[in-house]
Write a protein that holds these residues in place. Structure first.
Motif, PDB file in Angstrom:
ATOM      1  N   PRO A 213       0.797  -1.232   0.000  1.00 37.38           N
ATOM      2  CA  PRO A 213       0.000   0.000   0.000  1.00 37.38           C
ATOM      3  C   PRO A 213       0.828   1.279   0.000  1.00 37.38           C
ATOM      4  O   PRO A 213       0.291   2.352  -0.330  1.00 37.38           O
ATOM      5  N   ASN A 214       2.105   1.181   0.351  1.00 43.46           N
ATOM      6  CA  ASN A 214       2.941   2.378   0.399  1.00 43.46           C
ATOM      7  C   ASN A 214       3.729   2.603  -0.886  1.00 43.46           C
ATOM      8  O   ASN A 214       4.589   3.483  -0.943  1.00 43.46           O
ATOM      9  N   ILE A 215       3.440   1.804  -1.913  1.00 44.07           N
ATOM     10  CA  ILE A 215       4.058   2.007  -3.219  1.00 44.07           C
ATOM     11  C   ILE A 215       3.122   2.842  -4.082  1.00 44.07           C
ATOM     12  O   ILE A 215       1.949   2.507  -4.272  1.00 44.07           O
ATOM     13  N   LYS A 216       3.637   3.935  -4.637  1.00 43.99           N
ATOM     14  CA  LYS A 216       2.881   4.801  -5.542  1.00 43.99           C
ATOM     15  C   LYS A 216       3.356   4.544  -6.972  1.00 43.99           C
ATOM     16  O   LYS A 216       4.532   4.267  -7.206  1.00 43.99           O
ATOM     17  N   VAL A 217       2.447   4.638  -7.935  1.00 39.86           N
ATOM     18  CA  VAL A 217       2.768   4.367  -9.334  1.00 39.86           C
ATOM     19  C   VAL A 217       2.583   5.630 -10.168  1.00 39.86           C
ATOM     20  O   VAL A 217       1.560   6.319 -10.065  1.00 39.86           O
ATOM     21  N   VAL A 218       3.578   5.956 -11.002  1.00 42.50           N
ATOM     22  CA  VAL A 218       3.468   7.067 -11.949  1.00 42.50           C
ATOM     23  C   VAL A 218       3.728   6.526 -13.356  1.00 42.50           C
ATOM     24  O   VAL A 218       4.439   5.538 -13.518  1.00 42.50           O
ATOM     25  N   PRO A 219       3.123   7.159 -14.388  1.00 43.50           N
ATOM     26  CA  PRO A 219       2.342   8.395 -14.351  1.00 43.50           C
ATOM     27  C   PRO A 219       0.916   8.217 -13.858  1.00 43.50           C
ATOM     28  O   PRO A 219       0.172   9.199 -13.738  1.00 43.50           O
ATOM     29  N   GLY A 220       0.494   6.987 -13.579  1.00 39.88           N
ATOM     30  CA  GLY A 220      -0.840   6.710 -13.065  1.00 39.88           C
ATOM     31  C   GLY A 220      -0.972   5.220 -12.887  1.00 39.88           C
ATOM     32  O   GLY A 220      -0.059   4.454 -13.214  1.00 39.88           O
ATOM     33  N   PRO A 221      -2.095   4.747 -12.375  1.00 38.03           N
ATOM     34  CA  PRO A 221      -2.243   3.325 -12.066  1.00 38.03           C
ATOM     35  C   PRO A 221      -2.121   2.409 -13.273  1.00 38.03           C
ATOM     36  O   PRO A 221      -1.786   1.234 -13.131  1.00 38.03           O
ATOM     37  N   ASP A 222      -2.378   2.932 -14.467  1.00 44.68           N
ATOM     38  CA  ASP A 222      -2.290   2.103 -15.667  1.00 44.68           C
ATOM     39  C   ASP A 222      -0.984   2.277 -16.428  1.00 44.68           C
ATOM     40  O   ASP A 222      -0.813   1.731 -17.527  1.00 44.68           O
ATOM     41  N   GLY A 223      -0.050   3.028 -15.863  1.00 41.83           N
ATOM     42  CA  GLY A 223       1.269   3.150 -16.458  1.00 41.83           C
ATOM     43  C   GLY A 223       1.286   3.907 -17.768  1.00 41.83           C
ATOM     44  O   GLY A 223       0.340   4.604 -18.130  1.00 41.83           O
ATOM     45  N   VAL A 224       2.403   3.748 -18.506  1.00 40.35           N
ATOM     46  CA  VAL A 224       2.555   4.393 -19.808  1.00 40.35           C
ATOM     47  C   VAL A 224       3.000   3.334 -20.813  1.00 40.35           C
ATOM     48  O   VAL A 224       3.860   2.500 -20.527  1.00 40.35           O
ATOM     49  N   ALA A 225       2.405   3.357 -22.005  1.00 46.99           N
ATOM     50  CA  ALA A 225       2.694   2.352 -23.026  1.00 46.99           C
ATOM     51  C   ALA A 225       3.903   2.756 -23.865  1.00 46.99           C
ATOM     52  O   ALA A 225       3.943   3.855 -24.421  1.00 46.99           O
ATOM     53  N   THR A 226       4.865   1.858 -23.957  1.00 45.36           N
ATOM     54  CA  THR A 226       6.026   2.071 -24.834  1.00 45.36           C
ATOM     55  C   THR A 226       5.784   1.507 -26.223  1.00 45.36           C
ATOM     56  O   THR A 226       6.566   1.774 -27.146  1.00 45.36           O
ATOM     57  N   GLY A 227       4.725   0.699 -26.377  1.00 47.64           N
ATOM     58  CA  GLY A 227       4.482   0.044 -27.654  1.00 47.64           C
ATOM     59  C   GLY A 227       5.501  -1.036 -27.960  1.00 47.64           C
ATOM     60  O   GLY A 227       5.545  -1.555 -29.065  1.00 47.64           O
ATOM     61  N   TRP A 228       6.353  -1.380 -26.952  1.00 50.70           N
ATOM     62  CA  TRP A 228       7.486  -2.298 -27.177  1.00 50.70           C
ATOM     63  C   TRP A 228       8.330  -1.812 -28.356  1.00 50.70           C
ATOM     64  O   TRP A 228       8.884  -2.595 -29.132  1.00 50.70           O
ATOM     65  N   ASP A 229       8.412  -0.493 -28.467  1.00 47.85           N
ATOM     66  CA  ASP A 229       9.157   0.152 -29.544  1.00 47.85           C
ATOM     67  C   ASP A 229      10.394   0.820 -28.933  1.00 47.85           C
ATOM     68  O   ASP A 229      10.254   1.754 -28.131  1.00 47.85           O
TER      69      ASP A 229
END
Length: 391
Positions: A213-229
């Motif tokens: 519970p003390n771990i925060k995620v950025v940029p948001g809970p769903d993360g950021v997509a790199t497109g595996w690129d």
């Protein structure tokens, strides 16, 4: 069954002995990169297969579809292992490959083109878990076997063979959160938005996150997509660093793009934070190079691209009427799950294991290091890097 020569039978016996000596895992076994023993077993099995009388094998025309992330190391290696296994099997008269960046509708079109080409089986890396089902049912109606690799589809008549992506994410996240001592901020970078494997990894990441519970995620809970690129991942990392956000995090969860992220951090002369990523060759090399990447702590989780070659084997088993053992408890029927393992560079034993993964020379640094899967690939792993040259 046609009897072979004494030499053939001896080679087959040696191959069997080598496989037994290498490991005793099942079809759901660890997909850790092969060591010398399993490399020797694959080479021996391949030699034995090539020595068998050609008249014993029925020949098939096979189709292969990869509909996204062209240029990504995993996807390129996956297609190369399919080509290597098709050749090693002695049962593929022609391998027709559709390898391009497209959406689910485009991949469905590619599958229909393979049906029209008269293939006996189609192996594919799905762009969507359900959107291809119509085309897959058309394949069934034409008597064509279908095998999904790297991720699952919901078509009930298609077999799925893929790395357990939920467990992959859980292993990396658990290691990372423990290094952070259960508190702090993680930069959550993902793969190709909407891809079934990326969706499964998100489930695994969030499964573990619930316990911290003390771990925060950025940029948001769903993360950021790199497109595996790789190019996009590099741009995202550079923007993240230049914005000052990197200075406020304590860890990174990557999805195959760890090498690009580490290179960007190094170029910016920033201190490293713990990072969990896949067993990509370039990333593992970074973990083993303290002179260039001082104080870098990381864990590599296996994600073998040899599922391409394994998909060829599974398709041939189905065409030959063989029984395929599937994994109990998988989310879909007719599924073979491969279990990943995680290895870090925090101990001498871990470093030694990572070093052992680098057993095949000449590999592209963007490729995962695991080039074979016990019981599913029979080619010599050393031949994979050259299997796509000139293709």
């Amino acid at each position: 069954m046609i009897k072979g020569s004494i030499r053939t039978r001896l080679l087959i016996s040696l191959a069997a002995i080598a496989v037994v000596a290498a490991a005793c895992s099942t079809s759901g076994s660890s997909s850790a990169p092969s060591a010398a023993a399993s490399t020797a077993a694959s080479a021996a099995a391949s030699t034995a297969a090539s020595a068998a009388p050609s008249a014993a094998a029925k020949m098939y025309k096979i189709g292969y579809s990869n509909g996204a992330s062209v240029g990504n190391g995993f996807r390129e290696e996956q297609v190369c292992t399919a080509k290597a296994q098709a050749k090693a099997s002695g049962q593929v008269s022609e391998l027709v490959v559709k390898h391009r960046n497209t959406d689910a509708a485009g991949q469905a079109s590619d599958i229909r083109n393979l049906i029209a080409a008269g293939v006996n089986a189609i192996i594919f890396n799905p762009n969507d878990k359900a959107a291809l089902n119509g085309a897959l049912q058309e394949a069934k109606a034409a008597g064509i076997k279908t095998v999904s690799v790297d991720a699952y589809v919901t078509d009930p008549d298609t077999y799925n063979l893929y790395n357990n992506q939920v467990k992959y994410a859980e292993l990396g996240a658990k290691w990372l959160f423990e290094q952070m001592k259960g508190t702090g901020t993680v930069w959550y970078t993902r793969g190709l938005a909407g891809h079934p494997a990326d969706n499964d990894r998100d489930i695994g990441f969030k499964n573990v996150l619930k316990d911290y519970p003390n771990i925060k995620v950025v940029p948001g809970p769903d993360g950021v997509a790199t497109g595996w690129d790789p190019a996009k991942a590099t741009a995202l990392a550079n923007d993240f660093i230049s914005s000052g956000q990197y200075d406020k995090i304590q860890g990174i969860w990557a999805s195959g793009m760890g090498k690009q992220i580490i290179d960007a951090i190094s170029a910016a002369k920033k201190p490293f934070v713990p990072i969990a990523d896949a067993d990509v060759g370039g990333f593992v090399s970074q973990l083993l190079d303290p002179a260039k990447f001082p104080s870098l702590q990381g864990a590599a989780v296996t994600n073998t691209a040899a599922v391409g070659g394994a998909g060829i084997t599974l398709a041939l088993k189905l065409l030959n009427g063989e029984t395929v053992a599937t994994t109990t408890g998988a989310s879909q029927p007719n599924t073979v799950l491969l279990d990943p393992v995680a290895v870090d560079n925090l101990t001498d034993a871990g470093k030694a294991e990572l070093k052992a993964w680098q057993s095949v020379p000449g590999m592209d640094p963007l490729w995962p290091l695991s080039l074979s899967i016990k019981d599913w690939t029979t080619y010599d792993p050393n031949t994979v890097p050259s299997s796509c040259k000139g293709a």
